[in-house]
Design an enzyme around this catalytic site. Structure first.
Site, PDB file in Angstrom:
ATOM      1  N   HIS A  58       0.908  -1.091   0.136  1.00  0.00           N
ATOM      2  CA  HIS A  58       0.023   0.031  -0.138  1.00  0.00           C
ATOM      3  C   HIS A  58       0.762   1.262   0.002  1.00  0.00           C
ATOM      4  CE1 HIS A  58       1.162   0.008   4.195  1.00  0.00           C
ATOM      5  NE2 HIS A  58       0.695  -1.109   4.361  1.00  0.00           N
ATOM      6  N   HIS A  61       4.051   1.331   2.142  1.00  0.00           N
ATOM      7  CA  HIS A  61       5.189   0.499   1.617  1.00  0.00           C
ATOM      8  C   HIS A  61       5.823   1.557   0.452  1.00  0.00           C
ATOM      9  CE1 HIS A  61       2.820  -3.002   2.847  1.00  0.00           C
ATOM     10  NE2 HIS A  61       4.060  -3.141   3.507  1.00  0.00           N
ATOM     11  N   LYS A 175       5.240   2.246  12.233  1.00  0.00           N
ATOM     12  CA  LYS A 175       3.975   1.916  12.727  1.00  0.00           C
ATOM     13  C   LYS A 175       4.164   0.489  13.513  1.00  0.00           C
ATOM     14  CE  LYS A 175       1.014  -0.689  10.276  1.00  0.00           C
ATOM     15  NZ  LYS A 175       0.537  -1.728  11.309  1.00  0.00           N
ATOM     16  N   ASP A 176       5.172  -0.244  13.241  1.00  0.00           N
ATOM     17  CA  ASP A 176       5.572  -1.578  13.879  1.00  0.00           C
ATOM     18  C   ASP A 176       6.831  -0.756  14.688  1.00  0.00           C
ATOM     19  OD1 ASP A 176       3.617  -3.509  12.374  1.00  0.00           O
ATOM     20  OD2 ASP A 176       5.000  -2.724  10.952  1.00  0.00           O
ATOM     21  N   SER A 212      -1.615  -3.636   5.647  1.00  0.00           N
ATOM     22  CA  SER A 212      -2.285  -4.778   4.650  1.00  0.00           C
ATOM     23  C   SER A 212      -3.216  -5.217   5.424  1.00  0.00           C
ATOM     24  CB  SER A 212      -1.124  -5.667   4.624  1.00  0.00           C
ATOM     25  OG  SER A 212      -0.064  -5.039   4.100  1.00  0.00           O
ATOM     26  N   ARG A 213      -3.442  -5.042   6.918  1.00  0.00           N
ATOM     27  CA  ARG A 213      -4.616  -5.886   7.460  1.00  0.00           C
ATOM     28  C   ARG A 213      -5.779  -4.938   7.351  1.00  0.00           C
ATOM     29  NH1 ARG A 213      -2.606  -9.743  11.242  1.00  0.00           N
ATOM     30  NH2 ARG A 213      -0.244  -9.531  11.056  1.00  0.00           N
TER      31      ARG A 213
HETATM   32  O1  PAF Z   1       6.851  -5.635   8.822  1.00  0.00           O
HETATM   33  C1  PAF Z   1       6.384  -6.504   8.323  1.00  0.00           C
HETATM   34  O2  PAF Z   1       5.836  -6.653   6.846  1.00  0.00           O
HETATM   35  C2  PAF Z   1       7.179  -7.932   8.368  1.00  0.00           C
HETATM   36  O3  PAF Z   1       7.068  -8.078   9.728  1.00  0.00           O
HETATM   37  C3  PAF Z   1       8.452  -8.149   7.899  1.00  0.00           C
HETATM   38  C4  PAF Z   1       9.529  -7.006   8.496  1.00  0.00           C
HETATM   39  C5  PAF Z   1       8.589  -8.011   6.292  1.00  0.00           C
HETATM   40  C6  PAF Z   1       9.186  -9.421   8.424  1.00  0.00           C
HETATM   41  O4  PAF Z   1       8.268 -10.676   7.887  1.00  0.00           O
END
Ligand code: PAF
Length: 310
Positions: A58, A61, A175-176, A212-213
């Site tokens: 999206h 990314h 975000k993560d 993505s969710r």
């Molecule tokens: O953030 C993500 O999409 C995933 O956790 C990652 C870093 C690609 C690892 O699978």
């Protein structure tokens, strides 16, 4: 429309070129082809930017890929739905998959290589790996407490991807937030030749963090989803007005989310952004409090976070 031209044969050795938005992009599906593509770029003196993803690309990314393409000579994207990091089989099964669209989106954002291995290619004939990367002190707390084993799965696959990629800059979204901390730590501890670059969260106009969710949300759930960001913003405003007690701020977010019955609160934490531990009573100048929240909404588990200067 992107042009996809298969110039190889068979999944194991497939190489595909894609042209979208004026850029040409190669899809490689073997570890050897991926490592070779990046190695030969470096051998020509070109720098490499890497954006690891699980696909369903999206705008969030795209901004990571755009940044990698702007700062490096070659931007590579990995697309692998990593089974090691899912704690619920249903979540893994429901995770959106859209490789052709992902290759086109990656190309449009400036990537020139997309690596999309199968699980068999990624892990080899032995199946799942016998080695796990565990980042002590970071992997089991906060999100890690709600999702046991999740960060071991992330750390293991990211280590493997970075080992294949070699010297590069690697781009991860804020975000993560805890994932970013885990990756920074493993890169430092294992002396990987990688510079980790954290990038700001990209949001929809109503504030919802792109993920993505979000594709799993019904229209009705999507309409209430921005409440997660709004709750974090209210707590940040309260902090700005002088209320810096982490417990109170976390409770504010929790109360706002529990007031909406379609949300099922998972966790809210207010921590020192640098340590992900409890904030010092007397914080050093420049320190930041991070409020992190996770809540289920329908089939999706949404996460978001916001920083508050202390
Ligand atoms: O953030 C993500 O999409 C995933 O956790 C990652 C870093 C690609 C690892 O699978």
């Amino acid at each position: 429309m992107p042009i996809l031209e298969d110039i190889g044969a068979g999944r194991s050795g497939r190489t595909t070129t894609c042209t979208a938005g004026g850029g040409a992009c190669r899809l490689v599906v073997t570890r050897a082809a991926f490592a070779r593509a990046l190695e030969s770029a470096r051998a020509e003196g070109r720098s490499v930017g890497l954006v690891p993803t699980m696909g369903a690309l999206h705008e969030g990314h795209a901004s990571l890929i755009g940044r990698a393409a702007a700062q490096c000579d070659l931007a590579a994207v990995t697309v692998f739905v990593n089974p090691l990091q899912f704690d619920r089989a249903a979540d893994l099964a429901a995770y959106p998959r859209s490789l052709d669209a992902d290759v086109a989106a990656a190309a449009g954002a400036g990537a020139t290589v997309v690596f999309a291995p199968s699980a068999a290619e990624m892990f080899g004939p032995g199946g799942l790996p016998g080695t796990t990367v565990h980042v002590t002190g970071l992997a089991d707390r906060l999100e890690g407490a709600s999702r046991p084993g999740h960060f071991d799965g992330v750390a293991t696959i990211v280590t493997k991807l970075l080992a294949l990629a070699g010297r590069c800059r690697a781009y991860f979204g804020e975000k993560d937030f805890q994932q970013l901390a885990v990756v920074r730590r493993l890169v430092a501890d294992l002396s990987l030749p990688v510079q980790v670059i954290g990038c700001p969260t990209v949001r929809a106009v109503d504030g919802l963090a792109l993920s993505s969710r979000n594709a799993l949300l019904t229209a009705d759930e999507r309409s209430v989803a921005p409440l997660l960001h709004a709750a974090l913003c209210s707590a940040a405003r309260a902090a700005g007005a002088g209320d810096r007690d982490p417990t109170v701020l976390a409770a504010m977010v929790a109360d706002a989310l529990t007031a909406e019955p379609r949300f099922r609160l998972d966790r809210v934490d207010a921590v020192d952004a640098a340590t992900l531990g409890p904030p010092e009573p007397d914080p050093a100048p420049g320190s930041e409090l991070r409020i992190l929240a996770a809540a289920f909404l329908g089939r999706a588990r949404l996460i978001d976070n916001l920083g508050v200067p202390l």
